[in-house]
Structure formats: structure tokens, C-alpha cells
Design a protein around this motif. Structure first.
Motif, PDB file in Angstrom:
ATOM      1  N   ILE A 138      40.168  -6.194  51.157  1.00 28.98           N
ATOM      2  CA  ILE A 138      39.479  -7.401  50.699  1.00 28.98           C
ATOM      3  C   ILE A 138      38.161  -7.093  49.984  1.00 28.98           C
ATOM      4  O   ILE A 138      37.755  -7.840  49.085  1.00 28.98           O
ATOM      5  CB  ILE A 138      39.263  -8.375  51.882  1.00 28.98           C
ATOM      6  CG1 ILE A 138      38.826  -9.757  51.388  1.00 28.98           C
ATOM      7  CG2 ILE A 138      38.250  -7.865  52.873  1.00 28.98           C
ATOM      8  CD1 ILE A 138      39.881 -10.500  50.674  1.00 28.98           C
ATOM      9  N   LEU A 139      37.477  -6.000  50.346  1.00 29.69           N
ATOM     10  CA  LEU A 139      36.158  -5.765  49.745  1.00 29.69           C
ATOM     11  C   LEU A 139      36.198  -5.620  48.218  1.00 29.69           C
ATOM     12  O   LEU A 139      35.332  -6.171  47.532  1.00 29.69           O
ATOM     13  CB  LEU A 139      35.490  -4.543  50.390  1.00 29.69           C
ATOM     14  CG  LEU A 139      34.897  -4.779  51.781  1.00 29.69           C
ATOM     15  CD1 LEU A 139      34.403  -3.469  52.383  1.00 29.69           C
ATOM     16  CD2 LEU A 139      33.749  -5.779  51.749  1.00 29.69           C
ATOM     17  N   PRO A 140      37.176  -4.892  47.644  1.00 34.43           N
ATOM     18  CA  PRO A 140      37.186  -4.826  46.170  1.00 34.43           C
ATOM     19  C   PRO A 140      37.304  -6.216  45.536  1.00 34.43           C
ATOM     20  O   PRO A 140      36.635  -6.491  44.536  1.00 34.43           O
ATOM     21  CB  PRO A 140      38.411  -3.967  45.851  1.00 34.43           C
ATOM     22  CG  PRO A 140      38.629  -3.150  47.066  1.00 34.43           C
ATOM     23  CD  PRO A 140      38.216  -4.019  48.220  1.00 34.43           C
ATOM     24  N   ALA A 141      38.106  -7.096  46.152  1.00 34.49           N
ATOM     25  CA  ALA A 141      38.237  -8.445  45.597  1.00 34.49           C
ATOM     26  C   ALA A 141      36.919  -9.199  45.713  1.00 34.49           C
ATOM     27  O   ALA A 141      36.530  -9.938  44.801  1.00 34.49           O
ATOM     28  CB  ALA A 141      39.353  -9.197  46.307  1.00 34.49           C
ATOM     29  N   MET A 142      36.201  -8.999  46.822  1.00 38.94           N
ATOM     30  CA  MET A 142      34.877  -9.617  46.956  1.00 38.94           C
ATOM     31  C   MET A 142      33.949  -9.101  45.865  1.00 38.94           C
ATOM     32  O   MET A 142      33.146  -9.861  45.304  1.00 38.94           O
ATOM     33  CB  MET A 142      34.283  -9.298  48.328  1.00 38.94           C
ATOM     34  CG  MET A 142      34.958 -10.039  49.469  1.00 38.94           C
ATOM     35  SD  MET A 142      34.178  -9.593  51.035  1.00 38.94           S
ATOM     36  CE  MET A 142      34.820 -10.861  52.107  1.00 38.94           C
ATOM     37  N   GLY A 143      34.046  -7.810  45.574  1.00 41.71           N
ATOM     38  CA  GLY A 143      33.237  -7.247  44.493  1.00 41.71           C
ATOM     39  C   GLY A 143      33.592  -7.877  43.157  1.00 41.71           C
ATOM     40  O   GLY A 143      32.722  -8.218  42.358  1.00 41.71           O
ATOM     41  N   ILE A 144      34.893  -8.059  42.920  1.00 42.09           N
ATOM     42  CA  ILE A 144      35.343  -8.630  41.647  1.00 42.09           C
ATOM     43  C   ILE A 144      34.760 -10.023  41.458  1.00 42.09           C
ATOM     44  O   ILE A 144      34.185 -10.334  40.410  1.00 42.09           O
ATOM     45  CB  ILE A 144      36.885  -8.674  41.602  1.00 42.09           C
ATOM     46  CG1 ILE A 144      37.445  -7.257  41.433  1.00 42.09           C
ATOM     47  CG2 ILE A 144      37.365  -9.577  40.467  1.00 42.09           C
ATOM     48  CD1 ILE A 144      38.947  -7.163  41.589  1.00 42.09           C
ATOM     49  N   GLY A 183      45.252 -15.479  49.516  1.00 46.41           N
ATOM     50  CA  GLY A 183      44.196 -16.399  49.090  1.00 46.41           C
ATOM     51  C   GLY A 183      42.916 -15.658  48.752  1.00 46.41           C
ATOM     52  O   GLY A 183      42.148 -16.080  47.889  1.00 46.41           O
ATOM     53  N   GLY A 184      42.664 -14.549  49.433  1.00 48.29           N
ATOM     54  CA  GLY A 184      41.508 -13.733  49.121  1.00 48.29           C
ATOM     55  C   GLY A 184      41.843 -12.662  48.095  1.00 48.29           C
ATOM     56  O   GLY A 184      41.625 -12.840  46.899  1.00 48.29           O
ATOM     57  N   ALA A 185      42.420 -11.566  48.582  1.00 48.53           N
ATOM     58  CA  ALA A 185      42.574 -10.385  47.727  1.00 48.53           C
ATOM     59  C   ALA A 185      43.352 -10.679  46.438  1.00 48.53           C
ATOM     60  O   ALA A 185      42.907 -10.331  45.345  1.00 48.53           O
ATOM     61  CB  ALA A 185      43.249  -9.264  48.513  1.00 48.53           C
TER      62      ALA A 185
END
Lengths: 640, 266, 199
Positions: free
Chosen positions: A281-287, A416-418
Motif C-alpha cells: 500500500i505504501l507505494p500507492a500512498m506515495g503516488i 480500493g487502495g493500492a
């Protein structure tokens, strides 16, 4: 857009391809992809391969949903069904979301920190080839169970989490689990190679002036993700090795008769598994932390808070693993401790959501497709976060554990997240790497279909879990009130599938006839938008000198005393921000030479794995291939 | 972005919201039979439902807050045609950020208290136990034996497979283990699940409110062979009056379980 | 990968630490988790063993102490090899590298002797939990020592070909880091697995 590097007109894709081919002498055409060490080409290959696996994992999901559409169906046999959900989970985690994150890291890290490539370009290529071959190896198992066309599948059927002792020979004869444990082991090597490389690149190759707290948030999240990778994967590797010694050599790690405990597997798997969730999930949060400021026309609200909460998540993710094991009888002390740590980890996640909302607050939102997906991420990920909190109430989790409520929860987070974040990232950066805009109208069709499909599929699963439907059952009685919700979820899954087809269509028409992107189509903030689209092989003609967060934005705009941005007069800022030490315009820049050795080395690994399963005679062959590859790699002259 | 699009979005998100609320309310109302965990028939399941709802309501409030803010922000701050100015560049507000770090932390601390209390209460078997049942799982059969009554060879009496009898209104302790892989013992209407792990004895207790029949199901994936498998590993729970339960156990000891089972249904 | 960066012209890095050195430290950090997991599994299972042979029936502490001492000494010779190349004394470096490799091989021979001895007295990977955890843990350690020996001998051959110069001292330093790490892991294994035997 107007601020292209002087003397360089926007490059078309055809030009760029020609240029890339020319640069790869003597490796031409298609073969240049096999030997490339260019982080952009490797990133594209990572992305395309992961997307193909996404389609495969999606088909598996559809088969699962068809089987569950109504009670008492036998569209799939229990064995086939078990293989489908196992391969769906394994594929989506190890072959889709992880590598898609890695694809973005590959494409963006050097560009965002002002570097010409990653620190170890050949290690990067090695990572990709190992990933691709590992993924193919895993999927070969479909064909090893007899006649594939008669539905005799050899694929693993013990779940992506492979709980011992179900995975032991006594309960899972056949090769499925062997393919699974060795395939995941191979994929782990790819992740490790990527993780090492990205950390060194981020720490060591930043452009002059780019201190850690001037890095884009995506880079920060990549750094945290990479650290999680290099510390989590070895734990999984040990668990997989123990299983391997049990299955192939008769060891007793998970053999209850010899005094072993299957809970050892669960502890090790989830010590890897929970950091893994944040790896996803963190890379998607970064995006989305890059997309939201660009289209809100405002900087990220509370940059240090977002960064520190990302780091906090990274640390805390190591202390929550046993919340996957509340019902295994760990005892009240352990359950309390892990319940509290699970409650705590939701705080830094919640902080991010409010920071993102505050970023949009007061902005002038340009509601483009990437922005749709970013907002969709916040809206849907919030549901996932909140359902996660209900699990931390341990006694309540005794009911929800292993039900569809959990399935709903982690799909809210990972789809829904990543996936929403990743699709946003694709729409956002596609122009940078192809030179063409993705069609915005079709993009919005894609978004709405995916959003509706997503909610139709996974919110009914929340209800099913509450109604007591356990996971991983291929059939259910028709008197439990589950029929309607299951049918709804199946319809939703097909809506998602249709939205993915729209996406593919959009990519095809946009590559053919898409609008030219130019350098900076979104009036964006980070360094990758300061160079042509697609970027030249060497990325930056001159390595930029960085003066602040969002340096590229501040080259375009300065803030007046009231905090109102004012455009910098055209052309004034460009010359002052380059240090010129590498000579201009791409002349005289030596890029790392292409190499086949990463690919050769990578071939050795599945060869060894096949040897372990079918014939030990293959093992030395694999070892020799690996050794030849590595020696060639180390000894080949590097012209840099 | 046209206004039509905005409206579409608002309507969609609004209906989504409404739908979710409806779903939650329907769960507790419409479906009362089956395996609905929100319609408990025992004190343990009741406690678990209460704790679940205790978390769900604040969570629903946060959900409405966040989704509401999203809609509000899109409505108020979307880019308007012809407006080429840039917004004020706000970089952050530490006081505000600290506030929204502490607020959820406080809210979560409130959740933590009943959670911990629940873990302790449900974790320890109460001192007053009506009866004990040994649960043994094997692929794909549940066996139940009752140490309260011994058969002629001194072993606990064993009932028919996949059929569990317990007395109503009493705390029942289960000692759960597995003969092969991991299974999970679960009667949704009576309480949460506990895994059956080989080489390990897990304890759990339940208390059924009143006599009746419930369904139980294996909740940990345990494989399949042919048409048998994890999905079919279900069992029937017969809750009886304490007297009928005693009679059932005596019947098992004397070797005529069927006769007793039929009359002991309630 | 040891040669990924041009060694003639050291790259300027943001942290000032060479890329390869940073990579090695990260790799060793990752390895620490790997061995940590293996050792934890051994310790968790130490008192769960149902059937013999048990550790205390098999361990020959004086023998393993000697082989541990040999491995420790190899770290000393590794340090001397690095010191030699940093002085520009390639000839000495070569001697100390071979010395390190030979001590490593001696250690591995000791391990092979120990393994066969255990096997003859009835302990295999399949026998019991002790056999599984012991052989997998020490086996992986032995594999790491073996890879170290192969790397040492490869560098030695390269230096005989005259391909190793004073400017390559970083390569030797990195191999040294790896070698010392493997050595430290053994000290931990020797303490936790052999000395604190348990039941």
C-alpha cells in the motif's frame, strides 16, 4: 510546458524509440530489451508483465465469482476452486501489486531525485528477469497436474498463506505446493534485489541540493517500502526453506507427530506478511501524494507529517503480525498486546487521510482522470481502514476472522487502495513515458465503472461476513441468506473486468492517436516533468540542482509575500538551476552498457527449482548457468 | 469538469453511503436465522456483537465525515472555467495536524478498554462451568465427546459425528484439537471461533440462551478431496434443556443415542 | 555486482558512502533477519524434541570450540589481507587471502566431520526436530562460508592474473565485511546452539 530545456523540442514516441535503439548499439530492436539496463525500459517491462499477470489473476477471480454466484453450484470442482483462489491471491500479491509498485519505483526514482539511472543497473535488470521467470514458473504449475484441458490442474491449492501442516506432503501430495514455495522463493530474490537497489539509489544518487526532506513523498514511501522488503523477505525465505526441507527432504519443521508446531509457520509467515501489506500500500500512498498536490494546485499539506507517518507505519508494521492469529489460542496477554498495537497503527494511517483532504481544501481542483482515481483512493481506502479497526477489537474479530468480512476488508485496502492508486499513477505518468496523453473521457468511464464494480463486489462481502459466511468455501447451502449478496458480488466482479477492458482500449487508442504530452502536461511539481516525454536515455542533459521540495514547481512559480504563487518570467529560471558539470545536451554522457548476464543468471534460478521438483540432475545445470551468469556479470568490462 | 459530472458524483456517493447504512441496519433486522453474527443467541456472541457495534458506530461517523468532506471539497474547490489564478499555497498547519493525530488516538483508546476487558473475559473459562465438551476435528469430520459421562471402558462418551449437544443457559467449555491439519470451530450464532490445531489443546467457552438448533462450520481452510472438503465440514448444534442434555449423555452411555436424540430436541 | 561502479573513478554519492559498500551493509542487514529467523526456529523447538538423539548426547564442545577458533582466526587473516592491499602490498594480500580461504575450508571440513559423525550416531534431517533445525541452521551457515571461500579463491586467481590493484581495496573490504558477518553469525550459533544446549 513552455519551459522545455532550451534547444530541445518535445520528442515524439517514434523519435524516442529511434533514439533508444540508436543508443543501445550494438544491441538493436527487440533484443535491446533483453539486455537493457535502462531503468525506464525495465520499469516498463515490470509494469507490462505485472499487468498481464493482473489479467490472469482477474480471470481467476472471475472463475471464483462464477462458482459462488449461486448456492450449490459445481461449475468448478473443490480442487479447481481451491487452485483458483490460491493462484488468485498469490498472483495478485506477488505478481501484480508488488511488481506494479516496483515498476513505478523503477520508472520514477531516478527521475524524481535527478539521477541518470539506479545505483546498480544490472542488478535492476536481474530483478526484473528473476521476477518474470519466477512468475512464469509459478504458473507452469497449472499444466503439471495431468490434462489441463480436462481441468486437471496441478496448481497449488492451499491458499496464498499456505498454512502448515496442510502444505505438508501428507495432505498435499503432488507438485502444486512445490511450485508455490519455490516460485515465491524466486520472486523473493527479485524483491530483495529491487529493495537493495532502490535504497542505495535513493540514499546515494540524489541530485545536488536534494536533502532527504526535499525528496518527493513518493520517494520517501519507496524508501520505507524498500526497507520493509529487505527485512521482511528473508523471514519468508526461511519459512519457505523450512517447508521445502519438510516436503522435499523429509524434515520435521511442521510435523506435529515429531513435536513440531504449525503455529511456527503462522508466526513466520505473518512477521513477513504484515510488513508485506504495507509494502503493497505504501507505494500507492506515495503516488497519490504526488497526484493530489498537482491537481489541487497546492503543495502537499504537512509534508513532514505525511513522511513521518509513513516511517511510523514502517516501524509499527513489525509489531502487529499476530492479529492474523487471534483465534489460534495465543492467550489473553498476546491477544491484548497485538490488539492494542493494531489499534495504534491506524493512527498514522488516519493522519495521512486528513493530510490529503487538507491538501485539496482551498485548492482549485482540476478533476482529471488521475485526480479521480486519487480521490477514489481516499474514499475507498477509508472504508478499508475503518473495517481494519473493527478487527483490532479482538473479541469481535473472533467472529469476523476467516469470514468474508476479512475478504472485504483487505480488498478495500488492496483494491480500493493500492489498485486505485496504481491506476491513478498510470494515468498520471503515462504521458511522461510514452509522450501521449491517455484519453480523459475514457479514463473517466474506466474510473466510474471500476468504482461501481468495486463497491458492488466487495461491500456485499462485508455483509456476507457478518452473516457468517466463511472464506475459501466453494459451495454453500441456500438457506443462510447469502444468495443475493453473492450474486451481487459476482455482478460487480464482471463490472470491474469490463472497466479493465475499457482501460486496455484507452491505452491502445491513446498510444495510436493520443494527444502529444509535451514535457509538463499537468503543470506538475517534481523533476521528472522538467525533461522531455519520453525522457532521453540519460534522463537529464544536466543534473539539476535542487533548492526546495517541489523544486520544479518553484522554478515555474515564486510565492509573493501573501503566499500567492506568481509565475516566473519565461526563461529566467532555467539557466540558474543547473550546475553544468556533466556537459550539456546529452553529449559525452556515458550510460552503463547493456548486458545479457542478468538474464542468464536469472535463468539459473527456475532451472534449479525445476531440478528440485523433477530431477536433481537439473540442479547442477542451474547452478552452472547461475555461476556463468554471475562470473560474466562481475568480470565483464563496464564502460561507464 | 461540468456541473452535471459533479452532481453525478454526489448522487453516486450519496447512494453508496445510504446503501452501506441500509446494509448495516438490514443485517440486524431482516435475517435472523442462519449464521448471522449480529443476531446472537448466546452471551458470548452477544458480547462480541456489542463490541463490534461499539466500533462500527464511531467508524461509521468517521466514514460519513471523510466522504462528506470529499464531496464538500469537490463542490467548493473544483476548478472553475476561466479562473487562471492559483490558490493560496498552504504548506501545513502543525497545530491542526497534531489535533487530528490525537483525536483518533483518543477515540481508539476508548475502543481499547472494552476490547481488553473482552479479551480477558472471553480468554479465561468462567469458574462456573455447566459441562465440558471435547472437540476433535479431522478432515472433514467433527467429533464431539463428553467427559461428564464415561462409557463402559471409562472413556468419555462420544456422540455421532457432526452433531454437538449442549445444555442451554449454562457455560459450556470446549477443549479443541485437531487430528491432522488446522481447522476452526465456529458456531456463529453462539460465539466466535477458535482454531483446532494439531498437537495443541485450545479452550473456548460459550453459553446458549435457549434450546434450539444452530449450524456450525469449519472456518479454517483445510483442503478438499473429491466432493468432500472444507466447505462441507459443517455440523449441527442441538441446544437442549439441561435435563434433556443429561438424558442424551446417558443415552450415549447406554448405546442408544438415536432414541434420546429424537426426544431431546427441545 | 561488486564491479557495478567503475572502480577507477569513484562516484560522488549523496551520503559519501560508496554505493557498493552501502549495498553490502544492507545485504548484511537482510541476512541478519535470515539467520535470526533460523536461530529463532531452533530455539523455539529446542525443548519440543520428542525422540533422541538429543543435542547433549552428540555435541563435542571441545571439538567445535577448536573449529570456532579456526573461523575466528580466519577473520584475523582477512583483516591482514585488507591491510596489505591498502598498503599496496599485493603479494602479502594474496598470501592472507589464501590463508583466510584455507582456514574457511578447514572449518568446513570440521563441519563435514561433525555432520557425518552425527549422522553415524543416528541423527539426520528426518530423525527429529533437533535434526531438522540443527542441520538446516548450520547447513545454511556452512553454505555461506562456502560461498565466501569461492569468492576469496576467485579474487586470489584474479590477483594472480594481475587484475587486482591497490585501487581495488574496496572489493577486498566488502568481501571482508561479508566474511566477518558470517563469522559473527557463527559466534552466535556457537553460543546459543552449542553452549546453551538445553534438553
Amino acid at each position: 510546458m513552455a519551459r522545455a530545456i532550451p534547444g530541445r523540442s518535445p520528442v515524439t514516441m517514434a523519435d524516442a524509440l529511434r533514439q533508444a535503439r540508436g543508443a543501445g548499439e550494438p544491441y538493436r530492436g527487440i533484443w535491446s530489451w533483453f539486455s537493457t539496463v535502462d531503468h525506464k525500459k525495465i520499469g516498463i517491462m515490470y509494469g507490462v508483465a505485472a499487468f498481464l499477470f493482473f489479467l490472469l489473476g482477474g480471470v481467476e477471480a472471475l472463475l471464483v465469482r462464477i462458482q459462488l454466484a449461486a448456492p450449490n453450484q459445481d461449475f468448478l470442482s473443490p480442487d479447481q476452486y481451491n487452485a483458483m483462489f490460491t493462484m488468485h491471491g498469490t498472483t495478485m500479491i506477488f505478481l501484480v501489486v508488488m511488481p506494479l509498485g516496483v515498476a513505478f519505483m523503477n520508472l520514477l526514482i531516478p527521475l524524481m531525485i535527478g539521477a541518470r539511472d539506479v545505483a546498480f543497473p544490472r542488478l535492476n535488470a536481474f530483478s526484473f528477469w528473476v521476477f518474470l521467470l519466477g512468475g512464469l514458473f509459478l504458473n507452469v504449475s497449472f499444466f503439471t497436474g495431468g490434462n489441463f484441458f480436462k481441468g486437471e490442474l496441478g496448481a497449488p491449492n492451499t491458499g496464498w498463506y499456505g498454512y502448515a501442516p496442510l502444505t505438508e506432503n501428507a495432505f498435499s501430495p503432488g507438485n502444486g505446493v512445490d511450485f508455490w514455495m519455490l516460485g515465491v522463493q524466486i520472486l523473493g530474490i527479485a524483491s530483495l534485489a529491487g529493495g537493495f537497489n532502490f535504497i542505495v539509489t535513493i540514499l546515494n544518487l540524489r541530485a545536488p541540493g536534494m536533502s532527504l526532506f526535499r525528496m518527493p513523498v513518493f520517494i520517501w514511501m519507496s524508501l520505507v517500502t524498500s526497507f520493509l522488503l529487505i527485512f521482511a523477505m528473508p523471514v519468508l525465505a526461511v519459512a519457505m526453506f523450512q517447508l521445502m526441507f519438510d516436503r522435499l527432504f523429509g524434515a520435521n519443521f511442521f510435523n506435529a507427530a515429531a513435536g513440531g508446531t504449525p503455529l511456527l509457520w503462522q508466526h513466520m509467515f505473518w512477521i513477513f506478511g504484515h510488513p508485506e501489506v504495507y509494502i503493497l500500500i505504501l507505494p500507492a500512498m506515495g503516488i497519490i501524494s504526488e497526484i493530489l498536490p498537482t491537481f489541487s494546485r497546492k503543495p502537499l499539506f504537512g509534508y513532514p507529517f505525511v513522511v513521518f507517518s509513513g516511517i511510523a507505519i514502517g516501524f509499527m508494521s513489525w509489531g502487529v503480525w499476530a492479529h492474523h492469529m487471534f483465534t489460534t489460542g495465543l492467550g489473553a496477554a498476546a491477544n491484548s498486546a497485538f490488539g492494542v498495537s493494531t489499534i495504534l497503527i491506524s493512527v498514522p494511517t488516519g493522519v495521512k487521510i486528513f493530510n490529503w483532504l487538507a491538501t485539496m481544501w482551498g485548492g482549485k481542483l482540476r478533476l482529471t482522470t488521475p485526480m479521480y482515481f486519487a480521490i477514489g483512493f481516499i474514499a475507498m481506502f477509508t472504508i478499508g481502514g475503518l473495517t481494519g479497526v473493527t478487527h483490532s477489537a479482538v473479541p469481535s474479530d473472533y467472529q469476523q476472522n476467516d469470514t468474508y468480512y476479512v475478504v472485504a476488508h483487505f480488498h478495500q485496502v488492496l483494491f480500493g487502495g493500492a489498485i486505485f492508486g496504481i491506476f491513478g499513477g498510470i494515468y498520471y505518468w503515462f504521458p511522461k513515458f510514452t509522450g501521449k496523453m491517455l484519453h480523459d473521457g475514457w479514463g473517466k468511464v474506466n474510473f466510474w465503472m471500476m468504482l461501481i464494480g468495486f463497491n458492488l463486489t466487495f461491500q456485499p462481502m462485508m455483509v456476507l461476513g457478518i452473516l457468517g459466511m466463511p472464506r475459501r468455501i466453494q459451495t454453500y447451502p441456500d438457506n443462510l441468506g447469502w444468495n443475493f449478496w453473492n450474486a451481487l458480488a459476482t455482478v460487480g466482479a464482471f463490472v470491474i473486468a469490463a472497466s479493465v477492458l475499457v482501460f486496455i482500449y484507452n491505452v491502445i487508442i491513446s498510444l495510436r492517436n493520443g494527444a502529444e504530452a509535451g514535457n509538463d502536461p499537468w503543470d506538475a511539481r517534481t523533476l521528472e516533468w522538467s525533461i522531455p516525454s519520453p525522457p532521453p536515455e540519460h534522463n537529464f542533459d544536466e543534473i539539476p540542482v535542487v533548492h526546495s521540495v517541489d523544486d520544479f514547481w518553484h522554478r515555474k512559480y515564486v510565492e509573493d509575500p501573501k503566499g500567492r504563487p506568481v509565475p516566473v518570467p519565461a526563461g529566467a529560471a532555467v539557466a540558474t538551476h543547473q550546475d553544468g558539470r556533466d556537459g550539456g545536451h546529452g553529449h559525452g554522457i556515458h550510460m552503463p552498457s547493456p548486458s545479457y548476464f542478468p538474464l542468464i543468471s536469472a535463468v539459473g534460478l527456475p532451472t534449479i527449482a525445476f531440478g528440485l521438483i523433477y530431477s536433481y540432475a537439473l540442479i547442477p545445470v542451474g547452478v552452472i548457468i547461475l555461476a556463468v551468469g554471475l562470473y560474466g556479470w562481475v568480470l565483464e568490462p563496464v564502460s561507464e | 469538469m461540468s456541473h452535471r459530472g459533479i452532481w453525478l458524483r454526489r448522487v453516486l456517493i450519496g447512494s453508496l453511503l445510504l446503501g452501506t447504512l441500509l446494509i448495516f441496519s438490514s443485517c440486524s433486522g431482516i435475517v435472523s436465522g442462519g449464521q448471522n453474527t449480529l443476531a446472537p443467541e448466546g452471551s458470548v456472541a452477544g458480547r462480541q456483537r456489542d463490541l463490534f457495534l461499539l466500533v462500527v458506530w464511531p467508524a461509521a461517523a468517521i466514514f460519513v465525515l471523510v466522504e462528506g468532506l470529499i464531496i464538500l471539497i469537490i463542490w467548493r474547490f473544483h476548478h472553475r472555467k476561466g479562473d487562471d489564478t492559483l490558490p493560496r499555497q498552504v504548506h501545513g498547519n502543525p497545530a491542526l495536524e497534531i489535533a487530528w493525530t490525537i483525536a483518533p488516538a483518543v477515540l481508539l483508546a476508548i475502543v481499547a478498554v472494552p476490547t481488553l476487558a473482552g479479551v480477558v473475559t472471553l480468554g479465561a473459562t468462567p469458574s462456573k462451568i455447566g459441562t465440558t465438551v471435547n472437540v476433535s476435528a479431522a478432515r472433514w469430520v467433527w467429533s464431539f465427546s463428553y467427559p461428564d459421562v464415561k462409557d463402559s471402558s471409562g472413556q468419555p462418551v462420544t456422540g455421532p459425528p457432526n452433531e454437538l449437544h449442549i445444555p442451554a443457559g449454562q457455560n459450556v467449555e470446549f477443549i479443541i484439537t485437531s487430528q491432522d491439519v488446522i481447522h476452526s470451530f465456529w458456531i456463529p450464532k453462539l460465539g466466535g471461533k477458535t482454531d483446532a490445531v494439531p498437537n495443541r489443546q485450545n479452550r473456548m467457552w460459550l453459553k446458549a440462551d435457549r434450546p434450539g438448533e444452530y449450524s456450525g462450520q469449519c472456518a479454517e481452510f483445510c483442503g478438499a478431496l473429491g466432493s468432500e472438503g472444507h466447505a462441507t465440514m459443517r455440523f449441527r448444534v442441538v441446544v437442549q434443556t439441561p435435563e434433556a442434555y443429561r438424558a442424551y449423555l446417558q443415552g450415549l452411555a447406554s448405546g442408544s443415542p438415536q432414541a434420546v436424540a429424537n426426544q431431546g430436541g427441545n | 555486482m561488486a564491479y557495478a561502479a567503475p572502480h577507477t573513478q569513484p562516484l560522488e554519492t549523496s551520503t559519501g558512502v560508496d554505493n557498493r559498500k552501502l549495498l553490502m551493509w544492507l545485504f548484511l542487514g537482510s541476512e541478519a533477519l535470515f539467520f535470526g529467523s533460523l536461530i529463532s526456529a531452533y530455539l523455539l523447538y529446542r525443548n519440543r524434541n520428542l525422540t533422541g538423539p538429543f543435542p547433549r548426547e552428540l555435541y563435542d564442545i571441545p571439538f567445535t570450540s577448536v573449529s570456532s577458533f579456526i573461523l575466528l582466526m580466519s577473520s584475523v587473516s582477512m583483516v591482514l589481507a585488507l591491510a596489505a592491499i591498502q598498503r599496496g602490498d599485493i603479494r602479502r594480500m594474496r598470501i592472507w587471502l589464501v590463508c583466510t580461504a584455507l582456514l574457511g575450508i578447514l572449518f568446513l571440513s570440521g563441519q563435514a566431520y561433525e555432520f557425518t559423525g552425527f549422522y553415524d550416531r543416528g541423527l539426520s534431517l528426518r530423525t527429529n526436530l533437533f535434526g531438522s533445525t540443527f542441520f538446516v541452521l548450520t547447513g545454511f551457515h556452512g553454505a555461506h562460508v562456502s560461498i565466501g571461500v569461492i569468492i576469496l579463491l576467485s579474487v586470489w586467481v584474479r590477483s594472480l592474473q594481475g587484475k587486482i590493484k591497490q585501487s581495488d581495496s574496496l572489493t577486498i573490504e566488502l568481501i571482508g565485511l561479508y566474511w566477518h558477518f558470517v563469522d559473527i553469525v557463527w559466534i552466535v550459533i556457537f553460543t546459543l546452539v552449542y553452549l546453551l544446549t538445553g534438553r
